[in-house]
Motif scaffolding. Structure first.
Motif: not given
Length: 248
Positions: A41-51, A106-112, A123-127
Protein backbone atom coordinates in the motif's frame (compact mmCIF):
# COMPACT_ATOMS: atom_id res chain seq x y z
CA UNK A 1 1.88 1.98 22.50
CA UNK A 2 2.96 -1.59 21.79
CA UNK A 3 5.08 -1.61 24.96
CA UNK A 4 2.18 -0.05 26.87
CA UNK A 5 -0.28 -2.68 25.63
CA UNK A 6 2.12 -5.46 26.61
CA UNK A 7 2.57 -3.85 30.04
CA UNK A 8 6.28 -3.32 29.47
CA UNK A 9 6.45 0.34 30.52
CA UNK A 10 6.26 2.09 33.88
CA UNK A 11 3.00 3.94 33.25
CA UNK A 12 1.06 0.78 32.41
CA UNK A 13 2.32 -0.94 35.55
CA UNK A 14 1.39 2.07 37.67
CA UNK A 15 -2.19 2.05 36.34
CA UNK A 16 -2.86 -1.62 37.12
CA UNK A 17 -5.39 -2.25 39.86
CA UNK A 18 -6.24 -5.89 39.12
CA UNK A 19 -4.56 -8.93 37.59
CA UNK A 20 -6.58 -9.40 34.41
CA UNK A 21 -5.41 -9.65 30.82
CA UNK A 22 -6.58 -7.29 28.12
CA UNK A 23 -9.26 -8.29 25.63
CA UNK A 24 -7.56 -8.28 22.22
CA UNK A 25 -8.67 -7.99 18.62
CA UNK A 26 -6.01 -9.47 16.32
CA UNK A 27 -2.76 -8.94 18.26
CA UNK A 28 -0.66 -6.84 20.64
CA UNK A 29 2.24 -6.84 18.16
CA UNK A 30 1.35 -3.49 16.62
CA UNK A 31 4.43 -2.98 14.45
CA UNK A 32 4.09 -6.37 12.77
CA UNK A 33 0.33 -6.00 12.38
CA UNK A 34 0.74 -2.61 10.73
CA UNK A 35 3.39 -3.91 8.32
CA UNK A 36 1.08 -6.71 7.23
CA UNK A 37 -1.86 -4.32 6.95
CA UNK A 38 -0.07 -1.83 4.68
CA UNK A 39 1.96 -4.34 2.69
CA UNK A 40 1.86 -3.20 -0.94
CA UNK A 41 0.00 0.00 0.00
CA UNK A 42 1.27 3.45 -0.86
CA UNK A 43 0.90 6.15 1.77
CA UNK A 44 0.24 9.87 1.60
CA UNK A 45 1.72 11.56 4.66
CA UNK A 46 4.12 10.35 7.35
CA UNK A 47 1.79 9.35 10.21
CA UNK A 48 2.47 5.76 11.24
CA UNK A 49 -1.09 5.00 12.34
CA UNK A 50 -4.21 6.33 14.01
CA UNK A 51 -4.65 5.62 17.72
CA UNK A 52 -8.37 6.08 18.35
CA UNK A 53 -9.80 5.96 21.87
CA UNK A 54 -13.41 4.75 21.82
CA UNK A 55 -15.22 5.74 25.01
CA UNK A 56 -18.47 4.02 26.01
CA UNK A 57 -20.96 5.62 28.43
CA UNK A 58 -20.08 4.20 31.82
CA UNK A 59 -23.63 4.36 33.18
CA UNK A 60 -25.19 2.48 30.25
CA UNK A 61 -22.68 -0.19 29.18
CA UNK A 62 -22.12 -3.26 31.42
CA UNK A 63 -18.56 -4.51 32.03
CA UNK A 64 -19.19 -8.24 32.36
CA UNK A 65 -17.51 -10.60 29.87
CA UNK A 66 -20.30 -10.18 27.33
CA UNK A 67 -20.35 -6.41 27.70
CA UNK A 68 -16.59 -6.13 27.32
CA UNK A 69 -16.59 -8.25 24.18
CA UNK A 70 -19.39 -6.11 22.74
CA UNK A 71 -17.40 -2.93 23.42
CA UNK A 72 -14.32 -4.32 21.69
CA UNK A 73 -16.16 -5.60 18.60
CA UNK A 74 -18.36 -2.52 18.23
CA UNK A 75 -15.30 -0.27 18.48
CA UNK A 76 -13.59 -2.15 15.65
CA UNK A 77 -16.78 -2.17 13.60
CA UNK A 78 -17.37 1.57 14.06
CA UNK A 79 -13.83 2.58 13.08
CA UNK A 80 -13.93 0.26 10.08
CA UNK A 81 -17.25 1.72 8.97
CA UNK A 82 -16.17 5.34 9.48
CA UNK A 83 -12.82 4.90 7.71
CA UNK A 84 -13.95 3.09 4.58
CA UNK A 85 -14.02 -0.56 5.63
CA UNK A 86 -10.31 -1.45 5.58
CA UNK A 87 -8.62 0.45 8.39
CA UNK A 88 -8.19 -1.41 11.70
CA UNK A 89 -5.21 -3.69 12.28
CA UNK A 90 -5.42 -4.09 16.08
CA UNK A 91 -7.53 -3.18 19.10
CA UNK A 92 -7.63 -3.90 22.80
CA UNK A 93 -9.69 -3.27 25.92
CA UNK A 94 -7.59 -3.00 29.08
CA UNK A 95 -9.25 -4.82 31.96
CA UNK A 96 -6.59 -4.31 34.64
CA UNK A 97 -7.20 -0.56 35.06
CA UNK A 98 -9.84 1.36 37.02
CA UNK A 99 -11.78 2.37 33.91
CA UNK A 100 -13.10 -0.45 31.72
CA UNK A 101 -15.13 1.48 29.16
CA UNK A 102 -12.38 2.62 26.79
CA UNK A 103 -11.15 0.67 23.78
CA UNK A 104 -7.82 1.45 22.07
CA UNK A 105 -8.17 1.02 18.31
CA UNK A 106 -5.15 1.15 15.99
CA UNK A 107 -5.86 1.88 12.36
CA UNK A 108 -4.40 2.95 9.05
CA UNK A 109 -7.28 3.71 6.67
CA UNK A 110 -6.68 2.36 3.17
CA UNK A 111 -8.63 2.76 -0.04
CA UNK A 112 -8.40 1.76 -3.68
CA UNK A 113 -7.55 4.62 -6.03
CA UNK A 114 -8.47 4.45 -9.72
CA UNK A 115 -6.33 6.40 -12.14
CA UNK A 116 -7.51 8.03 -15.36
CA UNK A 117 -6.00 5.27 -17.46
CA UNK A 118 -7.95 2.63 -15.53
CA UNK A 119 -5.12 1.43 -13.32
CA UNK A 120 -5.85 0.89 -9.64
CA UNK A 121 -3.65 0.98 -6.57
CA UNK A 122 -4.15 0.82 -2.82
CA UNK A 123 -3.32 3.95 -0.84
CA UNK A 124 -3.30 4.78 2.88
CA UNK A 125 -4.38 8.09 4.37
CA UNK A 126 -5.14 9.00 7.97
CA UNK A 127 -7.35 11.99 7.07
CA UNK A 128 -9.13 11.10 3.81
CA UNK A 129 -12.31 9.79 5.41
CA UNK A 130 -12.49 12.21 8.35
CA UNK A 131 -12.11 15.16 5.97
CA UNK A 132 -14.81 13.80 3.67
CA UNK A 133 -17.22 13.24 6.57
CA UNK A 134 -16.53 16.67 8.06
CA UNK A 135 -17.13 18.27 4.66
CA UNK A 136 -20.39 16.36 4.26
CA UNK A 137 -21.67 17.29 7.72
CA UNK A 138 -20.44 20.84 8.21
CA UNK A 139 -19.20 22.10 4.86
CA UNK A 140 -15.59 22.37 6.05
CA UNK A 141 -12.78 19.92 6.78
CA UNK A 142 -10.49 21.63 9.32
CA UNK A 143 -9.19 19.57 12.25
CA UNK A 144 -11.90 20.72 14.63
CA UNK A 145 -14.60 19.79 12.11
CA UNK A 146 -12.95 16.39 11.63
CA UNK A 147 -13.01 15.75 15.38
CA UNK A 148 -16.65 16.79 15.60
CA UNK A 149 -17.57 14.52 12.68
CA UNK A 150 -16.00 11.52 14.39
CA UNK A 151 -17.67 12.38 17.70
CA UNK A 152 -21.11 12.82 16.15
CA UNK A 153 -20.75 9.64 14.11
CA UNK A 154 -19.88 7.70 17.28
CA UNK A 155 -22.91 9.11 19.10
CA UNK A 156 -25.13 8.05 16.20
CA UNK A 157 -23.58 4.58 16.18
CA UNK A 158 -24.23 4.18 19.92
CA UNK A 159 -27.84 5.19 19.39
CA UNK A 160 -28.63 3.35 16.16
CA UNK A 161 -26.46 0.23 16.31
CA UNK A 162 -26.21 -0.53 20.03
CA UNK A 163 -29.30 1.18 21.39
CA UNK A 164 -27.43 3.28 23.95
CA UNK A 165 -29.17 6.64 24.04
CA UNK A 166 -26.23 8.63 25.33
CA UNK A 167 -26.67 12.36 25.55
CA UNK A 168 -25.59 14.37 22.52
CA UNK A 169 -22.20 15.93 23.36
CA UNK A 170 -22.23 19.68 23.94
CA UNK A 171 -20.25 21.62 21.38
CA UNK A 172 -17.30 23.54 22.81
CA UNK A 173 -16.92 27.18 21.83
CA UNK A 174 -13.16 27.09 22.18
CA UNK A 175 -11.04 26.28 19.16
CA UNK A 176 -8.57 24.05 20.98
CA UNK A 177 -8.32 20.38 20.05
CA UNK A 178 -10.90 18.21 21.80
CA UNK A 179 -8.83 15.06 21.69
CA UNK A 180 -5.42 14.63 23.25
CA UNK A 181 -3.24 11.71 22.28
CA UNK A 182 -2.13 9.49 25.24
CA UNK A 183 1.50 10.31 24.49
CA UNK A 184 0.79 14.06 24.61
CA UNK A 185 -1.26 13.60 27.78
CA UNK A 186 1.66 11.76 29.42
CA UNK A 187 4.04 14.53 28.32
CA UNK A 188 1.79 17.19 29.81
CA UNK A 189 1.51 15.22 33.04
CA UNK A 190 5.29 14.98 33.23
CA UNK A 191 5.62 18.70 32.55
CA UNK A 192 3.13 19.43 35.34
CA UNK A 193 5.09 17.17 37.69
CA UNK A 194 8.38 18.89 36.89
CA UNK A 195 6.73 22.30 37.26
CA UNK A 196 5.34 21.30 40.67
CA UNK A 197 8.79 20.08 41.77
CA UNK A 198 10.35 23.37 40.65
CA UNK A 199 7.75 25.37 42.58
CA UNK A 200 8.35 23.23 45.68
CA UNK A 201 12.10 23.75 45.36
CA UNK A 202 11.54 27.50 45.02
CA UNK A 203 9.44 27.50 48.19
CA UNK A 204 12.18 25.58 50.04
CA UNK A 205 14.83 28.03 48.81
CA UNK A 206 12.70 30.96 49.91
CA UNK A 207 12.31 29.40 53.35
CA UNK A 208 16.07 28.84 53.62
CA UNK A 209 16.74 32.46 52.65
CA UNK A 210 14.30 33.71 55.31
CA UNK A 211 15.90 31.45 57.92
CA UNK A 212 19.35 32.69 56.93
CA UNK A 213 18.16 36.28 57.30
CA UNK A 214 16.85 35.56 60.80
CA UNK A 215 20.09 33.84 61.77
CA UNK A 216 21.99 36.86 60.42
CA UNK A 217 20.07 39.17 62.72
CA UNK A 218 21.01 37.10 65.78
CA UNK A 219 24.59 36.48 64.67
CA UNK A 220 26.11 39.54 66.46
CA UNK A 221 24.42 38.52 69.71
CA UNK A 222 25.60 34.96 69.25
CA UNK A 223 29.15 36.19 68.64
CA UNK A 224 28.98 38.28 71.79
CA UNK A 225 27.74 35.34 73.83
CA UNK A 226 30.59 33.18 72.56
CA UNK A 227 33.14 35.89 73.44
CA UNK A 228 31.63 36.23 76.91
CA UNK A 229 31.75 32.50 77.40
CA UNK A 230 35.42 32.41 76.44
CA UNK A 231 36.18 35.31 78.84
CA UNK A 232 34.32 33.57 81.67
CA UNK A 233 36.18 30.36 80.96
CA UNK A 234 39.51 32.20 81.08
CA UNK A 235 38.58 33.85 84.42
CA UNK A 236 37.60 30.49 85.87
CA UNK A 237 40.90 28.94 84.80
CA UNK A 238 42.84 31.89 86.27
CA UNK A 239 41.14 31.50 89.66
CA UNK A 240 41.84 27.77 89.64
CA UNK A 241 45.50 28.44 88.97
CA UNK A 242 45.66 30.99 91.79
CA UNK A 243 44.15 28.53 94.28
CA UNK A 244 46.53 25.85 93.18
CA UNK A 245 49.50 28.19 93.65
CA UNK A 246 48.41 29.11 97.21
CA UNK A 247 48.17 25.48 98.24
CA UNK A 248 51.63 24.85 96.96
Amino acid sequence: MERHGKRQDASSQARRVRDENALIWNTLDLREAREIHVDGVKQSGQTAALHILIQFPTALQPTDDKGQLQMLMHSVRFVQKFHGGRAVFAARLDRDEVGQHTVDVFAMPTYERTYKDGRTAWWASVSKFTKAEAKRRYGRDDKRAQGSALQDAWHEYLRDEIGLNALQPTRKKATARDRVEPEMYALRQEQNRVRAMAEHAQRLLSGIEKLAARVGRFLPELTGLRAGARELDEMTNTKKNERNNRWR
